[in-house]
Motif scaffolding. Sequence first.
Motif, PDB file in Angstrom:
ATOM      1  N   GLY A  81       8.582   5.795   3.083  1.00  0.00           N
ATOM      2  CA  GLY A  81       9.513   5.615   3.858  1.00  0.00           C
ATOM      3  C   GLY A  81      10.651   4.548   2.546  1.00  0.00           C
ATOM      4  O   GLY A  81      10.321   4.881   1.673  1.00  0.00           O
ATOM      5  N   ARG A  82      11.079   3.528   2.712  1.00  0.00           N
ATOM      6  CA  ARG A  82      11.252   2.408   2.132  1.00  0.00           C
ATOM      7  C   ARG A  82      10.640   1.442   1.712  1.00  0.00           C
ATOM      8  O   ARG A  82      10.977   0.589   0.435  1.00  0.00           O
ATOM      9  N   PHE A  83       9.178   1.469   2.381  1.00  0.00           N
ATOM     10  CA  PHE A  83       8.031   0.840   1.460  1.00  0.00           C
ATOM     11  C   PHE A  83       7.845   1.315   0.235  1.00  0.00           C
ATOM     12  O   PHE A  83       6.788   2.229   0.303  1.00  0.00           O
ATOM     13  N   LYS A  84       7.235   0.019  -0.592  1.00  0.00           N
ATOM     14  CA  LYS A  84       6.925   0.885  -2.522  1.00  0.00           C
ATOM     15  C   LYS A  84       5.713  -0.735  -2.173  1.00  0.00           C
ATOM     16  O   LYS A  84       6.064  -1.596  -1.911  1.00  0.00           O
ATOM     17  N   LEU A  85       5.184  -0.461  -2.667  1.00  0.00           N
ATOM     18  CA  LEU A  85       3.542  -1.063  -2.998  1.00  0.00           C
ATOM     19  C   LEU A  85       2.884   0.172  -4.523  1.00  0.00           C
ATOM     20  O   LEU A  85       2.915   1.276  -4.549  1.00  0.00           O
ATOM     21  N   SER A  86       2.138  -1.488  -5.239  1.00  0.00           N
ATOM     22  CA  SER A  86       1.637  -0.753  -6.069  1.00  0.00           C
ATOM     23  C   SER A  86      -0.115  -1.557  -5.872  1.00  0.00           C
ATOM     24  O   SER A  86      -0.420  -1.885  -5.087  1.00  0.00           O
ATOM     25  N   GLU A  87      -0.677  -1.340  -7.098  1.00  0.00           N
ATOM     26  CA  GLU A  87      -2.237  -1.384  -6.964  1.00  0.00           C
ATOM     27  C   GLU A  87      -3.479  -0.925  -5.940  1.00  0.00           C
ATOM     28  O   GLU A  87      -3.030  -0.855  -5.097  1.00  0.00           O
ATOM     29  N   ILE A 106      10.396   2.232  -9.021  1.00  0.00           N
ATOM     30  CA  ILE A 106       9.155   1.992  -7.680  1.00  0.00           C
ATOM     31  C   ILE A 106       8.416   1.242  -8.281  1.00  0.00           C
ATOM     32  O   ILE A 106       8.234   0.606  -7.175  1.00  0.00           O
ATOM     33  N   ASN A 107       8.093   1.000  -9.225  1.00  0.00           N
ATOM     34  CA  ASN A 107       7.015  -0.534  -9.571  1.00  0.00           C
ATOM     35  C   ASN A 107       7.441  -0.988 -11.027  1.00  0.00           C
ATOM     36  O   ASN A 107       7.432  -0.220 -12.013  1.00  0.00           O
ATOM     37  N   PRO A 108       8.075  -1.463 -10.810  1.00  0.00           N
ATOM     38  CA  PRO A 108       8.430  -3.012 -11.683  1.00  0.00           C
ATOM     39  C   PRO A 108       7.841  -3.233 -12.562  1.00  0.00           C
ATOM     40  O   PRO A 108       7.578  -3.389 -14.176  1.00  0.00           O
ATOM     41  N   ILE A 109       6.239  -3.271 -12.227  1.00  0.00           N
ATOM     42  CA  ILE A 109       5.569  -2.981 -12.877  1.00  0.00           C
ATOM     43  C   ILE A 109       4.915  -2.373 -13.995  1.00  0.00           C
ATOM     44  O   ILE A 109       3.559  -2.331 -15.013  1.00  0.00           O
ATOM     45  N   ARG A 110       4.758  -1.387 -13.918  1.00  0.00           N
ATOM     46  CA  ARG A 110       4.691   0.502 -14.729  1.00  0.00           C
ATOM     47  C   ARG A 110       3.440   0.690 -14.843  1.00  0.00           C
ATOM     48  O   ARG A 110       3.494   0.632 -16.085  1.00  0.00           O
ATOM     49  N   GLN A 111       2.802  -0.256 -12.839  1.00  0.00           N
ATOM     50  CA  GLN A 111       1.733   1.000 -14.007  1.00  0.00           C
ATOM     51  C   GLN A 111       1.137   1.886 -13.062  1.00  0.00           C
ATOM     52  O   GLN A 111       1.902   1.886 -11.809  1.00  0.00           O
TER      53      GLN A 111
END
Length: 250
Positions: free
Chosen positions: A60-66, A48-53
């Motif tokens: 949907g298919r769109f992933k977002l962090s921060e 889900i988040n390669p930064i692991r935060q």
Amino acid sequence: MTLKLYVDRMSHACREVIIFCKLNGIDFEEVHIDLSKRQQLSPEYREINPIRQIPAIMDGRFKLSESHAILRYLACAFPRIADHWYPTDLYRRAKVESVLDWQRTTFPRGSGSYVFYSVLGPAVGMPLNTKAAARTGKNLIASLALIESVWLQKKGRFLLGSDQPSIADLSLACEIMALEVLDDEDHERILGPFKRVLKWLDDTKNAMAPHFEEVQSTLSNYKEKAQKQRNTVGSKITQSGRKPVLQSKM
């Protein structure tokens, strides 16, 4: 497809995203990522988040962090979001962005760090650090003074002199609310002198009721738990410090 929020309510950044969704009627699934168990480091979450935060979202298919990026996205991607959250007017939006940037570059060395070093560290397996708490406490008080003198203007109830809250109000208020886990004396020592900040926090809570208080209740629960732990440790120290009672041989 339902929006997924990957969050732990102990994190102020997660709380602000949850509150925004609740306030604006955005349907979502809350996926708990337990920081105390370091679930953010799991291989599953890394997808889900390669930064692991946290937080992170999947729409949907769109992933977002921060969290700030997420708030901006939600304000623009979902219909019928009131303009005051993230103004379309270029100048007003730029002002909101200036607060968000200041918060990210300055405030983590204050509120969040102080609470972590003085209270929350054990929740993630780290010891308390009184020297670091003292250092970050000074940064926190300096930041609160800047909020009082710069970001809170005489007109308007919210940041930048606005009559309605923006995502900057929501985010900064959630971060300051982390101080709720402190004991009452420490909380008053830090926040008590800043009357305009306290008034703004009350206005923010009222404007975002009932969702703001409901999501922040996680802090109250943790405060009670932390207080019990402090009392237990204090009791053990007191008992271990007592001199043994010598019995008379008579």
